[in-house]
Design an enzyme around this catalytic site. Sequence first.
Site, PDB file in Angstrom:
ATOM      1  N   CYS A 112       0.814  -1.226   0.000  1.00 17.22           N
ATOM      2  CA  CYS A 112       0.000   0.000   0.000  1.00 17.22           C
ATOM      3  C   CYS A 112       0.845   1.272   0.000  1.00 17.22           C
ATOM      4  O   CYS A 112       0.326   2.363  -0.207  1.00 17.22           O
ATOM      5  CB  CYS A 112      -0.950  -0.020   1.184  1.00 17.22           C
ATOM      6  SG  CYS A 112      -1.972  -1.503   1.194  1.00 17.22           S
ATOM      7  N   HIS A 250      -3.308   7.036   2.297  1.00 15.03           N
ATOM      8  CA  HIS A 250      -3.743   5.704   1.866  1.00 15.03           C
ATOM      9  C   HIS A 250      -5.085   5.409   2.539  1.00 15.03           C
ATOM     10  O   HIS A 250      -5.268   5.669   3.720  1.00 15.03           O
ATOM     11  CB  HIS A 250      -2.685   4.682   2.273  1.00 15.03           C
ATOM     12  CG  HIS A 250      -3.133   3.277   2.104  1.00 15.03           C
ATOM     13  ND1 HIS A 250      -3.710   2.817   0.942  1.00 15.03           N
ATOM     14  CD2 HIS A 250      -3.100   2.210   2.957  1.00 15.03           C
ATOM     15  CE1 HIS A 250      -4.006   1.539   1.083  1.00 15.03           C
ATOM     16  NE2 HIS A 250      -3.659   1.152   2.281  1.00 15.03           N
ATOM     17  N   ASN A 280     -10.012  -0.605   0.299  1.00 13.07           N
ATOM     18  CA  ASN A 280      -8.553  -0.477   0.217  1.00 13.07           C
ATOM     19  C   ASN A 280      -8.071  -1.121  -1.088  1.00 13.07           C
ATOM     20  O   ASN A 280      -8.095  -2.341  -1.232  1.00 13.07           O
ATOM     21  CB  ASN A 280      -7.939  -1.182   1.440  1.00 13.07           C
ATOM     22  CG  ASN A 280      -6.420  -1.116   1.455  1.00 13.07           C
ATOM     23  OD1 ASN A 280      -5.797  -0.732   0.463  1.00 13.07           O
ATOM     24  ND2 ASN A 280      -5.836  -1.495   2.572  1.00 13.07           N
TER      25      ASN A 280
HETATM   26  N1  COA Z   1     -18.090  -8.497  10.250  1.00 11.26           N
HETATM   27  C1  COA Z   1     -18.558  -8.687  11.478  1.00 11.26           C
HETATM   28  N2  COA Z   1     -17.760  -8.968  12.520  1.00 11.26           N
HETATM   29  C2  COA Z   1     -16.449  -9.051  12.301  1.00 11.26           C
HETATM   30  C3  COA Z   1     -15.890  -8.864  11.033  1.00 11.26           C
HETATM   31  C4  COA Z   1     -16.766  -8.572   9.978  1.00 11.26           C
HETATM   32  N3  COA Z   1     -16.348  -8.381   8.721  1.00 11.26           N
HETATM   33  N4  COA Z   1     -14.559  -9.009  11.107  1.00 11.26           N
HETATM   34  C5  COA Z   1     -14.261  -9.260  12.390  1.00 11.26           C
HETATM   35  N5  COA Z   1     -15.422  -9.296  13.119  1.00 11.26           N
HETATM   36  C6  COA Z   1     -15.562  -9.538  14.546  1.00 11.26           C
HETATM   37  C7  COA Z   1     -14.375 -10.237  15.135  1.00 11.26           C
HETATM   38  O1  COA Z   1     -14.495 -11.631  14.966  1.00 11.26           O
HETATM   39  C8  COA Z   1     -14.488  -9.820  16.575  1.00 11.26           C
HETATM   40  O2  COA Z   1     -15.444 -10.618  17.213  1.00 11.26           O
HETATM   41  P1  COA Z   1     -15.213 -11.150  18.704  1.00 11.26           P
HETATM   42  O3  COA Z   1     -15.087  -9.914  19.547  1.00 11.26           O
HETATM   43  O4  COA Z   1     -16.435 -11.943  18.966  1.00 11.26           O
HETATM   44  O5  COA Z   1     -13.952 -11.938  18.652  1.00 11.26           O
HETATM   45  C9  COA Z   1     -15.036  -8.408  16.510  1.00 11.26           C
HETATM   46  O6  COA Z   1     -15.623  -8.273  15.212  1.00 11.26           O
HETATM   47  C10 COA Z   1     -13.985  -7.326  16.694  1.00 11.26           C
HETATM   48  O7  COA Z   1     -12.910  -7.621  15.855  1.00 11.26           O
HETATM   49  P2  COA Z   1     -11.597  -6.795  15.917  1.00 11.26           P
HETATM   50  O8  COA Z   1     -10.574  -7.461  15.083  1.00 11.26           O
HETATM   51  O9  COA Z   1     -11.279  -6.480  17.356  1.00 11.26           O
HETATM   52  O10 COA Z   1     -12.047  -5.437  15.231  1.00 11.26           O
HETATM   53  P3  COA Z   1     -11.214  -4.113  15.076  1.00 11.26           P
HETATM   54  O11 COA Z   1     -11.977  -3.015  15.701  1.00 11.26           O
HETATM   55  O12 COA Z   1      -9.787  -4.312  15.466  1.00 11.26           O
HETATM   56  O13 COA Z   1     -11.268  -3.892  13.513  1.00 11.26           O
HETATM   57  C11 COA Z   1     -10.028  -4.121  11.482  1.00 11.26           C
HETATM   58  C12 COA Z   1     -10.690  -4.847  12.646  1.00 11.26           C
HETATM   59  C13 COA Z   1      -9.420  -5.153  10.543  1.00 11.26           C
HETATM   60  C14 COA Z   1     -11.090  -3.314  10.748  1.00 11.26           C
HETATM   61  C15 COA Z   1      -8.938  -3.159  12.052  1.00 11.26           C
HETATM   62  O14 COA Z   1      -8.094  -3.866  12.918  1.00 11.26           O
HETATM   63  C16 COA Z   1      -8.132  -2.548  10.954  1.00 11.26           C
HETATM   64  O15 COA Z   1      -8.636  -1.793  10.150  1.00 11.26           O
HETATM   65  N6  COA Z   1      -6.826  -2.821  10.922  1.00 11.26           N
HETATM   66  C17 COA Z   1      -5.966  -2.314   9.881  1.00 11.26           C
HETATM   67  C18 COA Z   1      -6.088  -3.205   8.704  1.00 11.26           C
HETATM   68  C19 COA Z   1      -5.673  -2.562   7.460  1.00 11.26           C
HETATM   69  O16 COA Z   1      -6.078  -1.476   7.152  1.00 11.26           O
HETATM   70  N7  COA Z   1      -4.848  -3.263   6.705  1.00 11.26           N
HETATM   71  C20 COA Z   1      -4.362  -2.834   5.474  1.00 11.26           C
HETATM   72  C21 COA Z   1      -3.306  -1.856   5.713  1.00 11.26           C
HETATM   73  S1  COA Z   1      -2.574  -1.369   4.279  1.00 11.26           S
END
Ligand code: COA
Length: 323
Positions: A112, A250, A280
């Site tokens: 990215c 980004h 993304n």
């Molecule tokens: N729909 C519904 N629930 C979902 C889900 C989805 N698509 N994906 C995950 N969950 C659930 C998880 O299983 C978790 O459930 P649990 O509490 O029962 O275990 C809950 O939602 C919370 O998940 P969590 O991973 O803590 O969410 P978060 O607030 O950390 O958000 C991301 C997850 C991936 C959105 C966040 O971590 C993020 O954006 N990270 C950066 C990723 C990124 O941008 N990568 C590319 C960079 S270039």
Amino acid sequence: MYSSRIVYTGSYVPERIVTNDELSKIVDTNDEWISSRTGIKKRHVSEGENASDLATKTANAIIERGNINPLDIELIIVATVSSDYSTPSTACVVQANIGAKNAVAFDITAACSGFVYALSVADKFIKTGVYKNVMVIGTEVLSKLTDWTDRTTCVLFGDGSAGAFVERSESGGIIAEDIGSDGKKGMSLTVNHILASNVFNGMEKEAPSCINMDGKAVFQFATRQVPKSINKIIEETKISIDDIKYVVPHQANYRIIEVISRKTGIPMDKFYINIENYANTSSATIPIALDEMVQAGMLERGDKILITGFGGGLTWGSMLIEW
Ligand code: COA
């Protein structure tokens, strides 16, 4: 020394749009979760076009806009993690498709941060007088690398392509940059791991893997590293935040952008955000945003903008640009 200035932009995204509601029919998710955690509402998904097809359409859009003779293009750099082949490079495929037979063409991989890295390489070739112009493209078909059964990743990504034509100029252009890599954290975001299996070592040939990500680790990295990178450029160039017209980040997650805004003191209304429409698209997010801004008449020559990317590697890259 010369300057490198972006003179034209272009973009192309596949027609097919997949909404959050549509995704909720194939994995256990919903629009509320995706929008509130990421800002994403929909994404474009390829119906068969590959990374080079998207990049070729972007290149043709730039050529048309700039009335560029393909024979005059000196260098083509494509940033991608989803190339059609390991070889030929996507840049070479594009070169052939657009008839830029005098150009040198190669790809770079910085996920990215890819567009910023590619622009940085283009800038060096121009500043040192090697080339007078460079076509820089970010292109991704991430849908082919997505595990469509993994709700934690499949909701986050989209397909798209965009680029910029960079030319030698006497002033302005790319004023300052900060690029960096932290390979120790690389395993928190991997795509397409290919094992070293061969007929002599008895290892099973496995299908290459999809996008694999520790979302929280990447979130933490981005919200720590990107503000540092932006602040470094601000300190080095002594530019005041008031003089920065836009920040083009980004587009990975709206909440990441909010943290960057808070930590840098740059108000949210200076950040250009279109994540709701594309999700993304890795190396394509920044040039898609730039092209949209150009088409909307938001950028005038002399405006100072900051672009900033981060992602797989892990890598980051920021640039201060005089438009
Ligand atoms: N729909 C519904 N629930 C979902 C889900 C989805 N698509 N994906 C995950 N969950 C659930 C998880 O299983 C978790 O459930 P649990 O509490 O029962 O275990 C809950 O939602 C919370 O998940 P969590 O991973 O803590 O969410 P978060 O607030 O950390 O958000 C991301 C997850 C991936 C959105 C966040 O971590 C993020 O954006 N990270 C950066 C990723 C990124 O941008 N990568 C590319 C960079 S270039």
